[in-house]
Design a protein around this motif. Sequence first.
Motif, PDB file in Angstrom:
ATOM      1  N   ASP A 121       0.846  -1.201   0.000  1.00 35.93           N
ATOM      2  CA  ASP A 121       0.000   0.000   0.000  1.00 35.93           C
ATOM      3  C   ASP A 121       0.881   1.250   0.000  1.00 35.93           C
ATOM      4  O   ASP A 121       2.035   1.202   0.439  1.00 35.93           O
ATOM      5  CB  ASP A 121      -0.856  -0.030   1.277  1.00 35.93           C
ATOM      6  N   ASP A 122       0.337   2.354  -0.449  1.00 35.00           N
ATOM      7  CA  ASP A 122       1.007   3.660  -0.391  1.00 35.00           C
ATOM      8  C   ASP A 122       2.411   3.577  -0.978  1.00 35.00           C
ATOM      9  O   ASP A 122       3.347   4.199  -0.457  1.00 35.00           O
ATOM     10  CB  ASP A 122       1.109   4.166   1.061  1.00 35.00           C
ATOM     11  N   ASP A 124       0.725   5.449  -4.486  1.00 36.07           N
ATOM     12  CA  ASP A 124       0.058   6.379  -3.570  1.00 36.07           C
ATOM     13  C   ASP A 124      -0.579   7.548  -4.330  1.00 36.07           C
ATOM     14  O   ASP A 124      -0.107   7.983  -5.382  1.00 36.07           O
ATOM     15  CB  ASP A 124       1.073   6.918  -2.561  1.00 36.07           C
ATOM     16  N   GLU A 147      -4.036   4.679  -6.816  1.00 32.96           N
ATOM     17  CA  GLU A 147      -4.982   5.137  -5.774  1.00 32.96           C
ATOM     18  C   GLU A 147      -5.376   6.581  -6.004  1.00 32.96           C
ATOM     19  O   GLU A 147      -4.576   7.368  -6.524  1.00 32.96           O
ATOM     20  CB  GLU A 147      -4.296   5.123  -4.404  1.00 32.96           C
TER      21      GLU A 147
HETATM   22 CA    CA Z   1      -3.120   3.794   0.106  1.00 37.91          CA
END
Ligand code: CA
Length: 521
Positions: free
Chosen positions: A419-420, A442, A476
């Motif tokens: 993630d990110d 991200d 995202e």
């Molecule tokens: Ca994220």
Amino acid sequence: MIARRRRSILYAATLLALSAAILPLICVSLLSRERAHKAERAHLAQYAGWTLERATLTLSNAQATLKQLEQEGWVGCSPAHIARMRQLAFDNRFIDQVGYFNDGKLACTSWGTVSHSVPEQAPEHPLPGGFALQLQVNPLVSQGHPVIGLVLGDHRVLINPQRLVDVLRDGEMALGVATADGRPIAISGHVDNSLISAMAHHTGSGMDDRNMFVSTSGAGLMAFAVSDREEFERRLRREWLLLVPTGLIVSAILIGTIAWVSRQRLSPENELDFAIRHRKLIAHYQPLIELQSGRCIGAEALVRWRRPGPDRMPPDLLIPLAERTGLIEAITDLMIECVAEDLARMLGAGLDVHVAINISANDMESGRFLPNLHAALQRWGIPASHIWLEATERGFIKPELACATIERARAAGHAVSIDDFGTGYSSLSLLEALPVDTIKIDKSFVDTIGRSAATSVVTPHLIDMAHSLNLTIVAEGVESPSQEAYLRSAGVEFAQGWLYSPALSAEKFIEYCHQLNDGPN
Ligand code: CA
Ligand code: C2E
Ligand code: CA
């Protein structure tokens, strides 16, 4: 429910604080009354005791004199008899006069023969040893002040009653002696006869509207000490002033403790704990779009309040707080339960989707959640491939532990994303070390697309790097069609963002997917 909890904590705290303010003062009142009562009672009891001692001493001295006279066998008022009586009256400081009765009349006294006729008075109160008391004698010499007489045989001594109550006092009080049945013998000060007979009836201590009193009995007599109620009230005020500061300190400590405890209970941490335990948190689902087909192929589960409100902590504050306080594990478990149940409904509704669950660094390193996840999926009959896991690189302390969990998760059939991606300084080294399937670029990089910011050059490199490592990419925070167009042309597989939809409840997500996937293309 949470607002109700806040309200009830505040109500309870207010109620407790009020009691904490009032109760110590009530206790101080009761305690000072008790202490004042006890002190005044002890004070009076001491004086009643001394009065009884004084009275019995006086009477026993007078009795000794009488006994001596009777034993010496004097009769007839001879000069020697009178001289003897005078000498005894003189020697004994407790008696004032000695008299001798003959034929029912006073024949002579320690002062000489009696010329006028004084009839013998009947004894009113018998005492042990053959003695008797006359409670009111009015000899000429006392000039109207009654004295008491003590009789044995034909002799009688007169005693000034003040001798029986001649006790030095340190304050305002009345002292007295009475017969055991309540007839007054000697009183200094003023005491109602009704009170004396009440005390004789019931020796001990008591208080009425005007007086406080203590009586004691012995040697056939009752002695008592009576003070004005004012005296008690004065003591009460003194005790009250002495104890009030303690009461106030106790109140302050109690109120402080109540405030501290309620603050604790109202703290965000406690509220979050309450919310988790009462299942006030649920999962919402942000659709994940396949850029080539434009279809919804899954969702990311994001934590949401069951009943949103302005006083609810937003997830970007709630999750860091949970991570700091160790509540994150409970949130992961709650989300797993929630997602498994919702996913069963989604699959039941004919959708072919996966749901990505965010796993905190902590949980990723411990791997604690995996058995719970498997149990939940088994309960609902869901294949593991329908759950993706998102591991954020932020907060990894021991990446090798996270690596082990990721391997276990992938072996069980889950896809794992980072993630990110790009925000942590260790991204590149992690990318090689962690056996993942997907990276999530991200939002901060997606935001730069089409702008001339320095980071905008980084985004194409991130995409190339991921592809060269055979990783699929989720972008995202896609908010605009131009971002989407760029990402699609760069070969990014999946996108997520407000351009498509914010996070939706499970039912709305099912509707959304049906509309998007089954609608006319
Ligand atoms: Ca994220
Ligand atoms: P995240 O995993 O990066 O989740 C994406 C966040 O970006 C979500 O915020 C989502 O609502 C928001 N978002 C999605 N699309 C857009 C967009 O187009 N524009 C903008 N401006 N924002 C968008 P949210 O729900 O507030 O979550 C914040 C963070 O909290 C998440 O970031 C994630 O790190 C964490 N989080 C949320 N739910 C969970 C959970 O169940 N478990 C764990 N461990 N963390 C969670
Ligand atoms: Ca995420």
